[in-house]
Design an enzyme around this catalytic site. Structure first.
Site, PDB file in Angstrom:
ATOM      1  CG  ASP A 211      -1.498   4.917   4.073  1.00 63.60           C
ATOM      2  OD1 ASP A 211      -1.646   5.275   2.885  1.00 63.60           O
ATOM      3  OD2 ASP A 211      -2.193   5.370   5.012  1.00 63.60           O
TER       4      ASP A 211
ATOM      5  CG  HIS B 267      -0.921   7.135  -1.106  1.00 60.91           C
ATOM      6  ND1 HIS B 267      -2.174   7.160  -1.677  1.00 60.91           N
ATOM      7  CD2 HIS B 267      -1.077   6.525   0.097  1.00 60.91           C
ATOM      8  CE1 HIS B 267      -3.050   6.596  -0.862  1.00 60.91           C
ATOM      9  NE2 HIS B 267      -2.406   6.204   0.230  1.00 60.91           N
TER      10      HIS B 267
ATOM     11  CG  HIS C 238      -1.819   1.190   1.338  1.00 58.81           C
ATOM     12  ND1 HIS C 238      -3.134   1.075   1.747  1.00 58.81           N
ATOM     13  CD2 HIS C 238      -1.644   2.511   1.082  1.00 58.81           C
ATOM     14  CE1 HIS C 238      -3.708   2.266   1.737  1.00 58.81           C
ATOM     15  NE2 HIS C 238      -2.817   3.168   1.351  1.00 58.81           N
TER      16      HIS C 238
ATOM     17  CG  HIS D 171      -9.872   4.573   3.529  1.00 56.60           C
ATOM     18  ND1 HIS D 171      -8.691   5.244   3.726  1.00 56.60           N
ATOM     19  CD2 HIS D 171     -10.722   5.009   4.505  1.00 56.60           C
ATOM     20  CE1 HIS D 171      -8.817   6.058   4.769  1.00 56.60           C
ATOM     21  NE2 HIS D 171     -10.041   5.934   5.256  1.00 56.60           N
TER      22      HIS D 171
ATOM     23  CE  LYS E 177      -7.914   2.166  -0.761  1.00 49.95           C
ATOM     24  NZ  LYS E 177      -6.721   2.099   0.064  1.00 49.95           N
TER      25      LYS E 177
ATOM     26  CG  HIS F 208      -4.912   2.495   5.906  1.00 51.44           C
ATOM     27  ND1 HIS F 208      -6.238   2.292   6.139  1.00 51.44           N
ATOM     28  CD2 HIS F 208      -4.846   3.376   4.881  1.00 51.44           C
ATOM     29  CE1 HIS F 208      -6.938   3.021   5.284  1.00 51.44           C
ATOM     30  NE2 HIS F 208      -6.131   3.666   4.505  1.00 51.44           N
TER      31      HIS F 208
HETATM   32  N1  LIG Z   1      -3.424   7.742   4.679  1.00 54.85           N
HETATM   33  C1  LIG Z   1      -3.570   9.047   4.549  1.00 54.85           C
HETATM   34  O1  LIG Z   1      -3.664   9.745   5.544  1.00 54.85           O
HETATM   35  N2  LIG Z   1      -3.608   9.647   3.338  1.00 54.85           N
HETATM   36  C2  LIG Z   1      -3.620   9.014   2.049  1.00 54.85           C
HETATM   37  C3  LIG Z   1      -4.941   8.425   1.700  1.00 54.85           C
HETATM   38  C4  LIG Z   1      -5.303   7.157   2.416  1.00 54.85           C
HETATM   39  O2  LIG Z   1      -4.573   6.172   2.360  1.00 54.85           O
HETATM   40  O3  LIG Z   1      -6.360   7.096   3.057  1.00 54.85           O
HETATM   41  C5  LIG Z   1      -3.193  10.055   1.003  1.00 54.85           C
HETATM   42  O4  LIG Z   1      -3.380   9.783  -0.195  1.00 54.85           O
HETATM   43  O5  LIG Z   1      -2.669  11.098   1.378  1.00 54.85           O
HETATM   44 ZN   LIG Z   2      -3.166   5.102   1.689  1.00 57.05          ZN
HETATM   45 ZN   LIG Z   3      -6.778   5.035   3.069  1.00 60.83          ZN
END
Ligand SMILES: NC(=O)N[C@@H](CC(=O)O)C(=O)O
Ligand SMILES: [Zn+2]
Ligand SMILES: [Zn+2]
Length: 345
Positions: free
Chosen positions: A248, A16, A14, A137, A100, A175
């Site tokens: 995450d 970003h 996971h 999520h 997702k 998460h």
């Molecule tokens: N985890 C977070 O706090 N932020 C994530 C989005 C997510 O995973 O929910 C993001 O894209 O910034």
């Molecule tokens: Zn995330």
């Molecule tokens: Zn998330």
């Protein structure tokens, strides 16, 4: 005392990676430690179809620094109007590894998410049929539900009924942050697993709120009471194949975090393995680190484990207060601390 540890090369289930200059600035941090990563589709606009996932995957590959081997695994962002055939096609072609589910409004760039799970019932049915995993999520968004309860309420209102309805669907509860979540995953069938971030193993909500408001400890779902952190540590280090690594890592420019309405997300990619390993050592579970980091994820996703290995050494690992990634200044998780493990190779 163990002075170094070598495990099969891990994956991040996971992450970003963002896009454009931010992507270029952060992808190397993930590619340095991980062979593969499940890349979240919450760009703006989101990655909703096969063509945009292919194009995004190519942009990621182009941004990986020379000499690093890294395979991004792409996900489809589900919306109220996701086309069933598009999911079937993307999965068959190997473009989508998973889809997702963002409940609309739950987190960063989730405005186009699903407003009612009933709207994607046909898509979920097809996913169950073809073995395409669903990443979730898991938070409700109703204004009447306290933010610290949103994960537990999501289980009762959405996830438990969904799994009862479609037991064949492979679900990753992303998460995980609560003892209710841990108990739910443990009690569910082998088709249900969860990722756990480093921050939810290290911090409870005090980190965010004691001695001042600390935006760099803010992510979603928010860190909760100490008992939840302890439940997560037990789960991650238990050896259960239902729990695996998902950082995450969610970079936001420093000024977007340090703001009157700060963004949710913690940038933990640069020292992710060091951070997790500290937890495993403190829990007396160094022998279970490889399962969590490198074996359980591939087993759940039905993918081969990685051939190469990585080594971490016991050595001081100072984490900078701020990192300039070109596109932005980012404050990393553990900023200003010295970790006691260092990623060697
Ligand atoms: N985890 C977070 O706090 N932020 C994530 C989005 C997510 O995973 O929910 C993001 O894209 O910034
Ligand atoms: Zn995330
Ligand atoms: Zn998330």
């Amino acid at each position: 005392m163990t002075s170094s540890i070598t495990i099969r090369r891990p994956d991040d289930w996971h992450v970003h990676l963002r896009d454009g200059a931010m992507l270029a600035g952060v992808v190397g941090h993930t590619a340095r430690q991980f062979a593969r990563a499940i890349v979240m589709p919450n760009l703006s606009p989101p990655v909703v179809d096969v063509a945009s996932a292919r194009a995004y995957r190519q942009r990621i590959m182009d941004a990986v620094p020379a000499g690093m081997e890294f395979s991004p695994l792409m996900t489809a962002y589900l919306t109220d109007s996701t086309d069933t055939e598009e999911m079937r096609r993307g999965f068959a072609q190997g473009v989508f590894t998973a889809a997702k589910l963002y409940p609309a409004g739950a987190t960063t760039n989730s405005a186009s998410g699903v407003t009612d799970i009933a709207n994607i019932r046909a898509v979920l049915e097809v996913m169950a049929e073809i073995g395409m995993p669903l990443c979730v999520h898991g938070e409700v968004t109703s204004a009447d539900v306290d933010i610290f309860d949103r994960e537990a309420v999501f289980i009762d209102r959405i996830l438990a009924p969904l799994i009862a309805d479609l037991p064949q669907l492979k679900v990753i509860f992303e998460h995980l942050t609560s003892e209710e979540g841990v108990a739910f995953v443990q009690g569910a069938s082998a088709n249900v697993a969860a990722t756990i971030t480093p921050q939810h193993l290290h911090i409870n909500r005090n980190a965010m709120l004691v001695g001042g408001m600390r935006p760099h400890a803010y992510c979603l779902p928010v860190a909760k009471r100490e008992k939840h952190r302890l439940a997560l540590r037990r789960a991650a280090t238990s050896g259960s194949a239902k729990f695996f690594l998902g950082t995450d890592s969610a970079p936001h420019a420093r000024e977007a975090k340090e703001s009157a309405c700060g963004c949710a997300g913690i940038f933990n990619a640069p020292f992710a393995l060091e951070s997790y390993l500290t937890v495993f050592e403190d829990e007396g579970a160094l022998d279970r680190f490889e399962g969590f980091a490198s074996l359980h994820g591939p087993a759940f996703y039905g993918l081969p484990v990685n051939g190469q290995s990585v080594t971490l050494e016991r050595a001081d690992c100072p984490v900078p207060q701020v990192m300039d990634v070109g596109a932005a200044q980012l404050v990393p998780f553990h900023a200003g601390e010295t970790l006691r493990w260092r990623f060697a190779s």
